[in-house]
Structures are given as C-alpha cells and as structure tokens.
Design an enzyme around this catalytic site. Structure first.
Site, PDB file in Angstrom:
ATOM      1  N   HIS B 126      32.845  51.015  30.349  1.00 42.73           N
ATOM      2  CA  HIS B 126      33.408  50.450  31.580  1.00 42.73           C
ATOM      3  C   HIS B 126      34.826  49.930  31.351  1.00 42.73           C
ATOM      4  O   HIS B 126      35.757  50.253  32.085  1.00 42.73           O
ATOM      5  CB  HIS B 126      32.500  49.312  32.067  1.00 42.73           C
ATOM      6  CG  HIS B 126      33.028  48.558  33.253  1.00 42.73           C
ATOM      7  ND1 HIS B 126      32.612  48.802  34.536  1.00 42.73           N
ATOM      8  CD2 HIS B 126      33.954  47.563  33.349  1.00 42.73           C
ATOM      9  CE1 HIS B 126      33.248  47.986  35.379  1.00 42.73           C
ATOM     10  NE2 HIS B 126      34.072  47.221  34.676  1.00 42.73           N
ATOM     11  N   GLU B 127      34.982  49.114  30.319  1.00 41.80           N
ATOM     12  CA  GLU B 127      36.302  48.491  30.094  1.00 41.80           C
ATOM     13  C   GLU B 127      37.365  49.522  29.741  1.00 41.80           C
ATOM     14  O   GLU B 127      38.521  49.403  30.150  1.00 41.80           O
ATOM     15  CB  GLU B 127      36.195  47.421  29.017  1.00 41.80           C
ATOM     16  CG  GLU B 127      35.285  46.252  29.387  1.00 41.80           C
ATOM     17  CD  GLU B 127      35.636  45.599  30.720  1.00 41.80           C
ATOM     18  OE1 GLU B 127      36.814  45.658  31.124  1.00 41.80           O
ATOM     19  OE2 GLU B 127      34.727  45.032  31.357  1.00 41.80           O
ATOM     20  N   HIS B 130      39.008  50.893  32.676  1.00 46.51           N
ATOM     21  CA  HIS B 130      40.156  50.090  33.137  1.00 46.51           C
ATOM     22  C   HIS B 130      41.380  50.354  32.271  1.00 46.51           C
ATOM     23  O   HIS B 130      42.495  50.500  32.786  1.00 46.51           O
ATOM     24  CB  HIS B 130      39.831  48.593  33.046  1.00 46.51           C
ATOM     25  CG  HIS B 130      38.819  48.117  34.033  1.00 46.51           C
ATOM     26  ND1 HIS B 130      38.841  48.484  35.363  1.00 46.51           N
ATOM     27  CD2 HIS B 130      37.771  47.262  33.889  1.00 46.51           C
ATOM     28  CE1 HIS B 130      37.825  47.893  35.988  1.00 46.51           C
ATOM     29  NE2 HIS B 130      37.154  47.145  35.120  1.00 46.51           N
ATOM     30  N   HIS B 136      37.388  49.211  39.857  1.00 50.12           N
ATOM     31  CA  HIS B 136      35.937  49.202  40.060  1.00 50.12           C
ATOM     32  C   HIS B 136      35.533  50.180  41.147  1.00 50.12           C
ATOM     33  O   HIS B 136      36.257  50.406  42.108  1.00 50.12           O
ATOM     34  CB  HIS B 136      35.457  47.788  40.431  1.00 50.12           C
ATOM     35  CG  HIS B 136      35.454  46.860  39.263  1.00 50.12           C
ATOM     36  ND1 HIS B 136      35.732  45.525  39.365  1.00 50.12           N
ATOM     37  CD2 HIS B 136      35.213  47.083  37.942  1.00 50.12           C
ATOM     38  CE1 HIS B 136      35.653  44.957  38.171  1.00 50.12           C
ATOM     39  NE2 HIS B 136      35.343  45.887  37.289  1.00 50.12           N
TER      40      HIS B 136
END
Lengths: 90, 408
Positions: B126-127, B130, B136
C-alpha cells in the site's frame, strides 16, 4: 431516529474528517462556523468512500470505521487540480 | 483509483531500509525481503525496477524506509499501537519524496494466519503505491484502500487488483510482455509457526451466533465454544485471534466446552460463567469454589439459561431462557418472588437471545445471531433502528452487503 452521537464522538468525527481531507482545516481568523450541512456532506463523502450506508450521520458504523487501523495519508488530496479520480463504467 | 499528480521520471528507483522494527520478531533479512517483494509487486505490472542500496553507499536512495514511532519530524506523527500504521510521500524532488515510514509500535508480522498483529507485506505494498504516485482508492479489492484489510497472502505470489494496475499504468504504462521479463523474486523463508498453534479450528468472529457476551470491567467479552474475543472500551479488539477459554479462566473444568451466559456481579465484581444448569464464580481470572446449580438463582432444577445480565438501574440480575426471565436480588442474595415473567416486558427484544449485556454507558444490548437490539439506558423499549449488525461496529468485520432484510 438514530441515537445522537456523544460530544466525544462528534469531536472525534470532525477531527477525523479534517485529518483525512473530508473537511477543510479550521482557520482561527475566520469567524464563520462550519455549517451542519457541510458536516453532513463530508460524512456522506466519507461513507461513500468507505462503502458504508450514506446516512450523513456519525452513526455507530461510521464511528467504528473511523476507529479502524489505517494509513496516515488523507483520502481526499485536495481540489487544486492534482486529483484525478476515475471511475470505471459499470 | 486516484492519482496524486506526481510521478517519477526515471524507471529505475533505488531503495534502502534505514531502520528496522524494534518490537517485532521479524529479522532484518525478512524485513528487507518483504520490502523487495512489495516493490516487485508494482514493478511487474509497470516495467519499473527497484535496486536496493546498501548502507555503505553514500548516495541517498529514492525510497528510504524507516520504522519510527510517535513524532518523528514530519507532519504525520504515529499514535502507538493501532490507529495509523504507516505513510509514504509522493514522488518529487524533495529529499523526503518517496520515503516510507512504518509505525514501530505496531506488531509487524509476516505469514500470520490468525489475524494477529499487522501484516508488513500488505501495508508495504500500500505505502509503496503512494511512493509511486497513487492516492487512496475506494475500489473494494484495491490494495490502496485506506483501511487495513488484513494479510494479502504469499508475498512471492501476490498480484495487484485491476484497479491498482490501471492506476499504476496511467502513470508508468504497462510492463513489457515477454516471458523473460518477470523480475527475479527472492525466496522468502517460511513464516515461523505461531506459538502454541491450536489443534482446534478457530471460529469466525464475523459469523456471530455467540454463546455468550458480557461486559466485564468495561471490556466486552464474546464467547464462542472454547474461545473468546475481548473488545476494549476504546473500540479496538484486543486481537482478531480469540483466546482460549481454559487458559484464561483458571480452574474452569475442562469438560465445560461452551459458556452459555456470563456477567459481572456489581456488588463484588465477581464474574459468573454459566454452562448447562450450573454456574461458576470467578474472582478476576481465578475460580472460587465448586460449580453451583442454577436453582440457587431461582431457576427450576435442570433449567439452563440463554442470557444473564445485571441491570444497573435496580441492581437486579436477570436470567433469560426462551421467552421467560427470572430476577435475582444480588444484594439480598435471593431470587425475587413472582417469576418467571414474559420477556415481552422488553419491547422489541428477540426471543431466546444469545446473551444480553449492559454497556459502559448503561444501555442494554440484546444480542442474537449477528445483530444486536439496543435499549437506551433506563428504557425497556428497543431503539427503532434495531436490530443492527454487530460485526462492523464491534468485531472489525466488513459491513454486510445488501441482501435479505435483517431479522425482526
């Protein structure tokens, strides 16, 4: 009618919505208060994003979602031209 | 998916783990391998490649990974266990661009099958999304959803969802499609087995149908078979993994496999667990004395209970079976005369509830199946919006999808 959220829940909810981009940050120089409609709309956007029923209220399901473990980054990155959110056609 | 508006211009990015988790059992080698796999997950869908830099290399990597706690000199202080887990900075020219921070106060895990701790691989994927320029997503199967969804499986086999691929490929295009282009995936050591692996299958907390639910010293206990979960006043479960009944409640006979009801006695704080036509009294976690018959509390010989709770407004204890209930005066230590009575006193309550409990705010909750009926403090009339699903609110379960109407 659903039960009214406690003051603590409202405070937590507003802080959460501000932190993750659903509400603008408060401005100490502005006398204008945040309208209930603005708060309701922000809650609905959060609920839609989290795929919750869009009640516009800080109901128990919404509060429980706000207490979940999550990433620190805001969900709404800002209007200033940098967000392009695309939805696939059904 | 959502795009941050920034992306890396180059196609090879460097990375390094600058600090490792202090409170996690994961070895440094495993942490680095997990990070490698998390980055490779994005690489194989886009043609991006990632090179690990070593500490001796004086150059600053594009993606610097740290395990930090509390305030760590950026705008996103961590908050201890739970709450926020990690964050990363979008691509750019700043020195912090691409950097990724994990909350060192989380219990980072790998390969946990029981939901204990926080899966490092899932959060890392997930990170890094980014760090590559994605925001998101609201897509249900996206790794870029802001809330932690639990482990995502084997890091060496994990593939992005369509939503994540589309977002990534908007920025960096598709990966070249030749058979020899799949990046080499480092092997991962098998996850160490959890201590005291159970021989019994662990029940699903989201399936409801608990045997008993009780508010014990402010925490809500959910009992199911020989297991239970604990919900703290903060609204966080102590663990997704249930605890073993007999390891916690010391002295509970081994032949007691199911707790049918439980409550905490107001006058002295003792905890009573009910099974069959008997109950046991605990001081803290320790059994006091032998099993006692339910007849002591005014029930007929051999009768069992569905639910027991103490009502703070009058200090009396209510024992429910089917559509009837008895009342016991804890202060006088005797059953109240004139019982049983019909449960219809509690307007809107379900018949034969799984249990009944009183919250820290004094509201009474009748629980049955996967739902609860709430009676505000002092009221014997259920809230009009009852029943409500308890899984999402109390047990970190997904919201039920629209389907047949909830039970009346």
């Amino acid at each position: 009618r659903a039960p009214e959220p406690s003051p603590q829940d409202v405070s937590l909810g507003v802080d959460w919505l501000t932190r993750y981009g659903y509400l603008p940050p408060p401005h100490p120089a502005q006398a204008q208060l945040q309208s209930p409609a603005m708060l309701r709309d922000a809650i609905k956007v959060m609920q839609r994003f989290a795929q919750l029923p869009e009640t516009g209220l800080l109901d128990s399901l919404t509060m429980a979602t706000m207490r979940k473990r999550r990433c620190s980054l805001p969900d709404v990155l800002g209007v200033a031209g940098l967000v392009r959110r695309r939805r696939r056609r059904r | 998916y959502a795009l941050s508006g920034s992306m890396w211009k180059k196609r090879t990015l460097t990375w390094r783990v600058q600090s490792f988790p202090q409170s996690s059992p994961l070895k440094q080698e495993v942490v680095r391998t997990i990070m490698h796999h998390a980055l490779t997950t994005w690489g194989i869908e886009s043609g991006l490649t990632f090179e690990e830099m070593y500490s001796q290399d004086p150059r600053e990597p594009d993606i610097l990974i740290d395990f930090a706690r509390a305030y760590h000199q950026d705008s996103y202080p961590f908050d201890g266990q739970g709450g926020t887990l990690a964050h990363a900075f979008f691509p750019g020219e700043h020195s912090i661009s691409g950097d990724t921070h994990f909350d060192d106060e989380e219990i980072w895990t790998y390969g946990s099958k029981d939901g204990e701790g926080t899966d490092l691989f899932a959060v890392a994927v997930h990170e890094f999304g980014h760090a590559l320029g994605l925001g998101h997503s609201s897509a249900p199967d996206s790794i870029m959803r802001p809330f932690y969804q639990g482990p995502v499986g084997n890091p060496t086999k994990y593939r992005l969802s369509q939503d994540d691929r589309e977002g990534l490929q908007q920025l960096y295009g598709k990966a070249p499609q030749t058979p020899h282009d799949e990046p080499t995936r480092k092997p991962l050591p098998p996850p160490s087995p959890p201590p005291n692996s159970p021989s019994l299958p662990v029940p699903d907390r989201c399936a409801g149908n608990f045997d008993a639910i009780a508010n014990i010293r402010g925490e809500t206990f959910f009992f199911k078979g020989p297991w239970f979960w604990r919900l703290q006043p903060s609204g966080q479960l102590v663990s997704h993994r249930p605890a073993r009944l007999h390891r916690f409640w010391e002295g509970l006979p081994a032949q007691v496999k199911v707790i049918q009801a439980a409550y905490s006695r107001h006058r002295d704080g003792r905890i009573l667990l009910f099974s069959g036509s008997q109950f046991w009294v605990f001081q803290d976690r320790q059994l006091e004395g032998a099993a006692r018959p339910l007849a002591e509390l005014g029930l007929p010989q051999g009768e069992e209970v569905d639910a027991v709770f103490s009502w703070p407004l009058n200090g009396k204890t209510y024992l429910v079976r089917g559509q009837r209930y008895w009342r016991y005066d804890d202060a006088a230590a005797r059953p109240d005369p004139g019982y049983p009575r019909d449960l219809s006193l509690w307007e809107g309550a379900p018949q034969a509830p799984d249990d009944v409990t009183v919250s820290n705010t004094g509201d009474t909750y009748f629980v049955k199946g996967t739902h609860y009926w709430r009676f505000p403090k002092g009221s014997v009339k259920a809230e009009p919006d009852s029943p409500q699903p308890m899984g999402p609110q109390w047990l970190d379960c997904p919201a039920p999808s629209a389907g047949p109407r909830s039970p009346k």
